[in-house]
Design a protein around this motif. Structure first.
Motif: not given
Length: 404
Positions: A317-324
């Motif tokens: 997914i372009p632009g998706l940032k996972l945190w953790g």
């Protein structure tokens, strides 16, 4: 895929017949059929208050005793060391007030910026009331983890309590609780209070191995009714706030007032379900504790597999940032992300319109969102899996996200 009976598991959850995707597990799982049946049976057959000589009261006492024993087996504990309450937050406030009777101005508390506010606010309010000093254990926004070295630096002779979360309800981080409790014992005389609401649904729990003094969890986060559970280490005797006729034995001192006996019946049903799952994955397990360990071990392995599928989908997914944590190592299957150009609440609505239920916002983990500097941006979009989720549901989520 692990050898996990997913179809049989899903058949035990009536709500799954809706055809929607329940990815809201960190906020509360769906109830299993055994929990629903046990609550209904208790209320249908006749309920009563405890301690009477008549049949319904005797039956209620038996259900309550069995529920205490069942949840003790899930946690690796003894029944006398278990207290039921309306929820974990209420139990934590009760414990904080009881413990603080012995604390004085200048004493210190340690809380973390990675926790749900239920394991932060009670201690902050106690500190304000007693004139205590609060020391904050920070976490690294890049990894979603706090370090044992940082915890060691905060401990001192005035430390009275260390409040830690076993797993983050926002980022999914599984924290090194056993190591932290050992460190606290080594460096101080402080007590440890563990919020295990997010870990108990996903990993084997053993309070003795963890070495903590208190542990709290919520059965409605692991397939049961809305209840709170508190375990207290044997030998502790805090002066609880309670009505005078209430008992003062072990953890039961925190069970002041008439409890939800139907809720305790539901918890007993939940443990029956988990026992059934343990029998499915390990027919050789020869005790309830062994069957519960087998069930949770199998669930952990299955959730790791579907979690890896979800992480692989996120990567497309372009632009998706996972945190953790970026992988399934050291985490539970709770995943929070941001998506460039999209408000988290708008994403949640987009998913809801497609029958996929997920949360957006701060999830009461207000310190986490502030530390990530996401408060003004609306927080995070959180997807929470549990062992009744499927690969097909994960693929459905990824397809919905691609539409954005």
């Amino acid at each position: 895929m692990p050898d996990f009976p997913i179809d049989a598991v899903r058949a035990r959850f009536p709500a799954l017949k809706r055809g929607t995707v329940f990815f809201d597990a960190p906020g509360g799982t769906q109830a299993c059929d055994a929990a629903i049946a046990a609550m209904t049976r208790h209320l249908t057959d006749g309920t009563a208050n405890a301690g009477g000589p008549f049949a319904t009261s005797i039956e209620t006492d038996q259900v309550s005793a069995e529920a205490h024993a069942a949840i003790a087996d899930l946690l690796g504990a003894q029944p006398d060391d278990i207290a039921f309450g309306p929820n974990t937050t209420s139990l934590t406030f009760a414990v904080s007030r009881a413990l603080s009777r012995e604390w004085q101005a200048g004493d210190e508390l340690i809380v973390t910026r990675l926790d749900h506010d239920a394991n932060v606010a009670p201690w902050l309010q106690v500190a304000e009331d007693r004139g205590m000093t609060v020391r904050w254990l920070d976490f690294d926004p890049a990894t979603g983890r706090w370090s044992l070295d940082d915890l060691a630096a905060l401990l001192g002779p005035k430390t009275k309590l260390v409040a830690l979360g076993a797993a983050s309800n926002a980022l999914g981080t599984l924290n090194p609780i056993a190591e932290a409790c050992a460190l606290v014992r080594e460096r101080s005389s402080a007590l440890t209070y563990i919020d295990a609401v997010q870990s108990v649904p996903h990993v084997v729990t053993d309070v003795v191995a963890l070495g903590c003094d208190f542990l709290a969890c919520s059965p409605y986060k692991f397939f049961g009714p809305h209840q709170g559970v508190l375990w207290m280490r044997p030998g502790l005797a805090p002066n609880a706030y309670k009505v005078s006729p209430a008992g003062n034995d072990a953890a039961h001192r925190f069970e002041t007032g008439t409890p939800s006996f139907e809720g305790q019946a539901g918890v007993l049903g939940t443990i029956d379900y988990l026992e059934w799952l343990g029998e499915q994955v390990d027919p050789a397990a020869n005790s309830r504790r062994a069957r519960l360990v087998a069930a949770m071990s199998a669930a952990t392995a299955y959730e790791r597999t579907i979690g890896e599928r979800l992480l692989a989908g996120f990567a497309t997914i372009p632009g998706l940032k996972l945190w953790g944590p970026p992988t399934m190592e050291g985490r539970v299957p709770t995943f929070s992300f941001t998506l460039d150009g999209h408000d988290p609440h708008a994403i949640a609505q987009h998913l809801a319109d497609r029958g996929i239920f997920a949360w957006a916002g701060h999830f009461y983990a207000v310190e986490v969102i502030a530390r990530l500097d996401l408060t003004d941006a609306g927080g995070l979009l959180r997807v929470g899996l549990c062992h009744y989720a499927t690969i097909e549901e994960i693929d459905r989520l990824i397809a919905a996200l691609r539409e954005l």
